[in-house]
Design an enzyme around this catalytic site. Structure first.
Site, short mmCIF file in Angstrom:
data_model
loop_
_atom_site.label_atom_id
_atom_site.label_comp_id
_atom_site.label_asym_id
_atom_site.label_seq_id
_atom_site.Cartn_x
_atom_site.Cartn_y
_atom_site.Cartn_z
N ASP A 172 -2.85 -19.25 -5.43
CA ASP A 172 -2.55 -20.57 -5.97
C ASP A 172 -3.61 -21.57 -5.51
OD1 ASP A 172 -0.31 -22.12 -7.42
OD2 ASP A 172 -0.69 -23.34 -5.65
N ASN A 180 -6.41 -32.72 -10.88
CA ASN A 180 -6.35 -33.13 -12.28
C ASN A 180 -6.06 -34.62 -12.42
OD1 ASN A 180 -6.93 -30.68 -13.55
ND2 ASN A 180 -4.80 -30.03 -13.58
N HIS A 185 -8.13 -33.27 -16.74
CA HIS A 185 -7.85 -31.86 -17.04
C HIS A 185 -9.08 -31.10 -17.49
CE1 HIS A 185 -3.46 -31.81 -16.56
NE2 HIS A 185 -3.51 -33.08 -16.94
N ASP A 189 -9.99 -27.62 -15.89
CA ASP A 189 -10.23 -26.38 -16.62
C ASP A 189 -11.55 -25.74 -16.18
OD1 ASP A 189 -7.91 -26.77 -17.99
OD2 ASP A 189 -8.86 -27.43 -19.86
N GLU A 216 -2.34 -22.86 -12.49
CA GLU A 216 -3.40 -22.64 -11.51
C GLU A 216 -3.11 -21.42 -10.64
OE1 GLU A 216 -0.64 -25.74 -9.55
OE2 GLU A 216 -1.26 -25.12 -11.57
#
Length: 303
Positions: A172, A180, A185, A189, A216
């Site tokens: 994780d 973010n 975002h 990404d 994630e």
């Protein structure tokens, strides 16, 4: 046409095998079998993209061969074209009923055989592309959860048969929501793609698998890997992500993107994946987070 595709030609007459091999050699790799038993052995060994199968053979005829192929999970999906001197509608109907994708009668026209084989190989190529796309995460271009679930079931059964260990890590990204929120975002990404690329470096053997589990979160499956070796890999993974030096301005853990990792190892038992397998790894991940994150914890089943 993909030159790496393989066609298995099965015919008890050497002259026919030679003729078909010569006819197809420029379009694909050609493997040969002279009887039904050889055909089954070669189909398991080579996993060809297409089989050209004679019907009239001694000991095991073509109808028996295709039934054996269709009754085996490892060969069921291989398309079969019958090439036979039996030219009645009833013979053709029987072959198609047994699962053949086409039926060509002898004597055949070489150009027609070649075109039909090309068409079927093209269909196989497109089917494989679609199957692969269905198993790939579109953002990171690594395996997706569906592919992981299939691999886990396969490796669980294999481990149960062989009595070999199976290791699982759950990964994780630490404080990814904060990343973010701060950078957007699109940047998030980009980070996930870089992490996926770094994790892929730890897929070192055919059975190993890294997949995006969701958001994630990633999972790493390591067949035939004991707890000590898997825990060492887990720590290597943690360090490798930190060493990417991807700036994380909103992380209380580090100036850089880090991960928390939890893993477990057991020897599978039974035909169904035990829910406890994922739960123990998830508990180890929770413990790694509770200990401050940027940690790799490994736990073994104790009962």
């Amino acid at each position: 046409m993909n030159q790496r595709q393989t066609v298995l030609v099965v015919d008890d007459e050497k002259q026919n095998r030679t003729l078909l091999a010569e006819l197809l050699k420029d379009d694909c790799r050609v493997a040969l079998a002279g009887n039904g038993n050889q055909a089954l052995d070669r189909a398991h060994e080579l996993q060809p993209d297409l089989i050209l199968l004679d019907v009239m053979m001694p000991d095991m005829n073509g109808y028996q061969v295709i039934q054996a192929l269709k009754n085996d999970d490892t060969t069921r999906q291989i398309p079969v074209i019958f090439i036979s001197a039996l030219d009645s509608p009833a013979d053709e109907e029987r072959g198609l009923d047994l699962g053949a994708v086409d039926y060509i009668t002898k004597p055949f026209h070489p150009s027609i055989v070649r075109k039909r084989v090309r068409n079927h190989l093209q269909s196989v190529h497109h089917r494989h592309l679609l199957e692969n796309l269905a198993m790939i995460d579109s953002l990171t271009e690594i395996a997706n959860r569906r592919r992981y679930d299939e691999a886990l079931e396969h490796e669980w059964r294999r481990g149960a048969r062989n009595g070999s260990p199976l290791s699982l890590a759950i990964i994780d990204v630490d404080h990814f929501k904060a990343y973010n929120d701060r950078l957007g975002h699109a940047e998030g990404d980009h980070v996930l793609r870089q992490i996926a690329r770094a994790l892929s470096a730890f897929v070192r053997r055919p059975g190993d698998l890294i997949a995006r589990y969701g958001g994630e979160e990633f999972v790493l499956l390591l067949p035939e890997t004991d707890a000590q070796a898997a825990a060492e890999i887990g720590e290597e993974i943690r360090a490798s992500i930190e060493n990417l030096h991807l700036a994380h301005p909103n992380s209380p853990v580090s100036n850089y993107i880090t991960i928390s990792l939890g893993g477990t190892t057991l020897i599978p038992n039974g035909g169904q994946v035990a829910p406890l397998f994922f739960q123990i790894a998830d508990d180890a991940l929770y413990a790694a987070k509770a200990d401050g994150r940027n940690r790799a914890f490994w736990r073994q089943r104790t009962d």
